[in-house]
Write a protein that holds these residues in place. Structure first.
Motif, PDB file in Angstrom:
ATOM      1  N   CYS A  10       0.836  -1.195   0.000  1.00 43.37           N
ATOM      2  CA  CYS A  10       0.000   0.000   0.000  1.00 43.37           C
ATOM      3  C   CYS A  10       0.881   1.260   0.000  1.00 43.37           C
ATOM      4  N   VAL A  12       0.032   4.267   0.939  1.00 41.82           N
ATOM      5  CA  VAL A  12      -0.285   5.247   1.975  1.00 41.82           C
ATOM      6  C   VAL A  12       0.822   5.271   3.011  1.00 41.82           C
ATOM      7  N   CYS A  15       1.550   2.751   6.053  1.00 41.38           N
ATOM      8  CA  CYS A  15       0.804   1.506   5.878  1.00 41.38           C
ATOM      9  C   CYS A  15       1.665   0.500   5.122  1.00 41.38           C
ATOM     10  N   CYS A  44      -4.279  -0.739  -0.091  1.00 43.41           N
ATOM     11  CA  CYS A  44      -4.735  -1.983   0.513  1.00 43.41           C
ATOM     12  C   CYS A  44      -6.265  -1.925   0.607  1.00 43.41           C
ATOM     13  N   HIS A  47      -7.578   0.922   2.890  1.00 45.78           N
ATOM     14  CA  HIS A  47      -7.438   2.276   2.370  1.00 45.78           C
ATOM     15  C   HIS A  47      -8.280   2.488   1.128  1.00 45.78           C
TER      16      HIS A  47
HETATM   17 ZN   LIG Z   1      -3.094   0.836   3.338  1.00 50.85          ZN
END
Ligand SMILES: [Zn+2]
Length: 68
Positions: A10, A12, A15, A44, A47
């Motif tokens: 991911c 982000v 994360c 992910c 998210h």
């Molecule tokens: Zn994530």
């Protein structure tokens, strides 16, 4: 959009989960998620859910972007 290699994480910040979706970083940023500057963002499941939630109701943000 869509296909992701195995083992991709991911995008982000903070994360480390496995990515489930890939989207254009621009869209993800517009939704207010903190992703890097690559053109493509990987999200992910969690998210991606958040992304969808935010894009649904945050029409305001879009407005704000166009002003800036
Ligand atoms: Zn994530």
């Amino acid at each position: 959009m869509g296909r992701i290699d195995k083992g991709v994480k991911c995008s982000v910040s903070g994360c480390n989960k496995e990515a489930a979706r890939s989207l254009s970083a621009e869209k993800v940023k517009a939704a207010g998620l903190n992703v890097g500057s690559e053109r493509r963002s990987y999200l992910c499941k969690e998210h991606y859910k958040e992304y969808k939630k935010r894009t649904k109701k945050d029409k305001q943000l879009e407005k704000w972007r166009h002003m800036g």
